[in-house]
Design a protein around this motif. Structure first.
Motif, PDB file in Angstrom:
ATOM      1  N   ARG A 163      -2.161 -15.445  11.677  1.00  0.00           N
ATOM      2  CA  ARG A 163      -2.274 -16.015  13.018  1.00  0.00           C
ATOM      3  C   ARG A 163      -3.187 -15.149  13.867  1.00  0.00           C
ATOM      4  O   ARG A 163      -3.023 -13.934  13.926  1.00  0.00           O
ATOM      5  CB  ARG A 163      -0.892 -16.090  13.681  1.00  0.00           C
ATOM      6  CG  ARG A 163       0.073 -17.009  12.947  1.00  0.00           C
ATOM      7  CD  ARG A 163      -0.260 -18.455  13.212  1.00  0.00           C
ATOM      8  NE  ARG A 163       0.478 -19.361  12.321  1.00  0.00           N
ATOM      9  CZ  ARG A 163       0.289 -20.671  12.322  1.00  0.00           C
ATOM     10  NH1 ARG A 163      -0.570 -21.234  13.134  1.00  0.00           N
ATOM     11  NH2 ARG A 163       0.952 -21.434  11.482  1.00  0.00           N
ATOM     12  N   ALA A 164      -4.115 -15.787  14.533  1.00  0.00           N
ATOM     13  CA  ALA A 164      -5.022 -15.063  15.426  1.00  0.00           C
ATOM     14  C   ALA A 164      -4.453 -15.084  16.835  1.00  0.00           C
ATOM     15  O   ALA A 164      -3.774 -16.033  17.222  1.00  0.00           O
ATOM     16  CB  ALA A 164      -6.392 -15.727  15.403  1.00  0.00           C
ATOM     17  N   GLY A 165      -4.692 -14.051  17.602  1.00  0.00           N
ATOM     18  CA  GLY A 165      -4.331 -14.007  19.025  1.00  0.00           C
ATOM     19  C   GLY A 165      -2.940 -14.529  19.304  1.00  0.00           C
ATOM     20  O   GLY A 165      -2.781 -15.508  20.031  1.00  0.00           O
ATOM     21  N   VAL A 166      -1.905 -13.909  18.747  1.00  0.00           N
ATOM     22  CA  VAL A 166      -0.550 -14.477  18.812  1.00  0.00           C
ATOM     23  C   VAL A 166      -0.034 -14.636  20.249  1.00  0.00           C
ATOM     24  O   VAL A 166       0.863 -15.445  20.492  1.00  0.00           O
ATOM     25  CB  VAL A 166       0.460 -13.648  17.972  1.00  0.00           C
ATOM     26  CG1 VAL A 166       0.190 -13.829  16.497  1.00  0.00           C
ATOM     27  CG2 VAL A 166       0.420 -12.177  18.355  1.00  0.00           C
ATOM     28  N   GLY A 167      -0.564 -13.881  21.176  1.00  0.00           N
ATOM     29  CA  GLY A 167      -0.118 -14.027  22.566  1.00  0.00           C
ATOM     30  C   GLY A 167      -0.771 -15.190  23.278  1.00  0.00           C
ATOM     31  O   GLY A 167      -0.219 -15.736  24.233  1.00  0.00           O
ATOM     32  N   THR A 168      -1.927 -15.586  22.805  1.00  0.00           N
ATOM     33  CA  THR A 168      -2.664 -16.618  23.540  1.00  0.00           C
ATOM     34  C   THR A 168      -2.948 -17.888  22.739  1.00  0.00           C
ATOM     35  O   THR A 168      -2.856 -18.990  23.270  1.00  0.00           O
ATOM     36  CB  THR A 168      -4.023 -16.070  24.037  1.00  0.00           C
ATOM     37  OG1 THR A 168      -4.637 -15.362  22.976  1.00  0.00           O
ATOM     38  CG2 THR A 168      -3.845 -15.188  25.248  1.00  0.00           C
ATOM     39  N   THR A 169      -3.315 -17.768  21.457  1.00  0.00           N
ATOM     40  CA  THR A 169      -3.686 -18.993  20.725  1.00  0.00           C
ATOM     41  C   THR A 169      -2.735 -19.334  19.574  1.00  0.00           C
ATOM     42  O   THR A 169      -2.376 -20.485  19.400  1.00  0.00           O
ATOM     43  CB  THR A 169      -5.116 -18.924  20.134  1.00  0.00           C
ATOM     44  OG1 THR A 169      -5.077 -18.227  18.895  1.00  0.00           O
ATOM     45  CG2 THR A 169      -6.069 -18.264  21.086  1.00  0.00           C
TER      46      THR A 169
END
Ligand code: UPG
Ligand code: MG
Length: 214
Positions: free
Chosen positions: A137-143
């Protein structure tokens, strides 16, 4: 590639590439909200040219990296600003990356990997040669978007073009070849800007492919 000028930042009202959304939810009885960015899933490919024992990467100007780099030093308002490119040259936004692409057509991850290796690196490789390594998962806080990672071995005979991306779509990509005995040094080299998938793929290569073949 580094000939960047007329840089100005505006608000983004609508986009084919991203969409901000707010998720409301209740957790353990407590009402919460989280702002997220809907973006395309993507695929990245570690390309190893076995004819010449080189790893094949792409180098490109990334506006988002440039913006964050400039912001850190300037801390102006987010939008409605002009960037002085004589003070902040394009080098602030140049990255080394794996060949990669977003899933925005009716194609599987593996088919997209095949297409990106052809478009960006110039190698025409049969589909079954693409080995799936893992996904994350990329950018777990945002995407939270999914990226699948592939490995492919290529030969000079499979090189049908210089690559460089699709010019009509505005892509401008340099193909970079790094001798395998030097690739590991890139992992901790902070003079080069690179995404986490690049670091992981290199570590995977030296743990599983290079080590195994020595
Ligand atoms: O705001 C945008 C965004 C994209 N594009 C176009 O869309 C293309 C997208 O290129 P593609 O190669 O499909 O995707 P990448 O930009 O390489 O992005 C992938 O590879 C990156 C590096 O691994 C990841 O960070 C991303 O999540 C992943 O989607 C670009 O070249 C442009 O032509 C635009 O014109 N404007
Ligand atoms: Mg790409």
């Amino acid at each position: 590639m580094e000939n960047i000028s007329n840089v100005f930042i505006t608000d983004c009202k609508e986009s084919h590439y991203l969409k901000p959304l707010r998720i409301h939810y209740t957790q353990n009885g407590k009402q919460k909200m989280w702002d997220v960015m809907k973006v395309h899933n993507s695929v990245a490919i570690l390309v190893y040219n076995i004819s010449r024992d080189v790893l094949v990467f792409v180098k490109q100007f990334r506006p988002a990296v440039y913006y964050c780099s400039v912001q850190k030093e300037e801390s102006q308002d987010d939008a409605n600003q002009t960037i002085d490119t004589s003070k902040f040259p394009a080098s602030h936004g140049i990255t080394y990356e794996l060949c990669a692409g977003i899933i925005d057509k009716d194609m599987s991850f593996q088919e997209t990997a095949q297409a990106e290796v052809l478009e960006e690196c110039g190698y025409k490789v049969p589909l079954e040669k693409f080995q799936r390594i893992t996904s994350f998962r990329a950018g777990v806080g945002t995407t939270g978007a999914l990226q699948e990672l592939y490995y492919v071995e290529v030969t000079d005979d499979q090189r049908v073009s210089k690559g460089g991306g699709i010019v009509e779509e505005g892509e401008l990509i340099d193909v970079v070849e790094v001798p395998v005995d030097q690739g590991k040094n890139l992992v901790m080299d902070e003079t080069i800007q690179k995404p986490a998938a690049f670091l992981f793929a290199l570590m995977w290569f030296y743990e599983n492919i290079r080590k195994a073949s020595q």
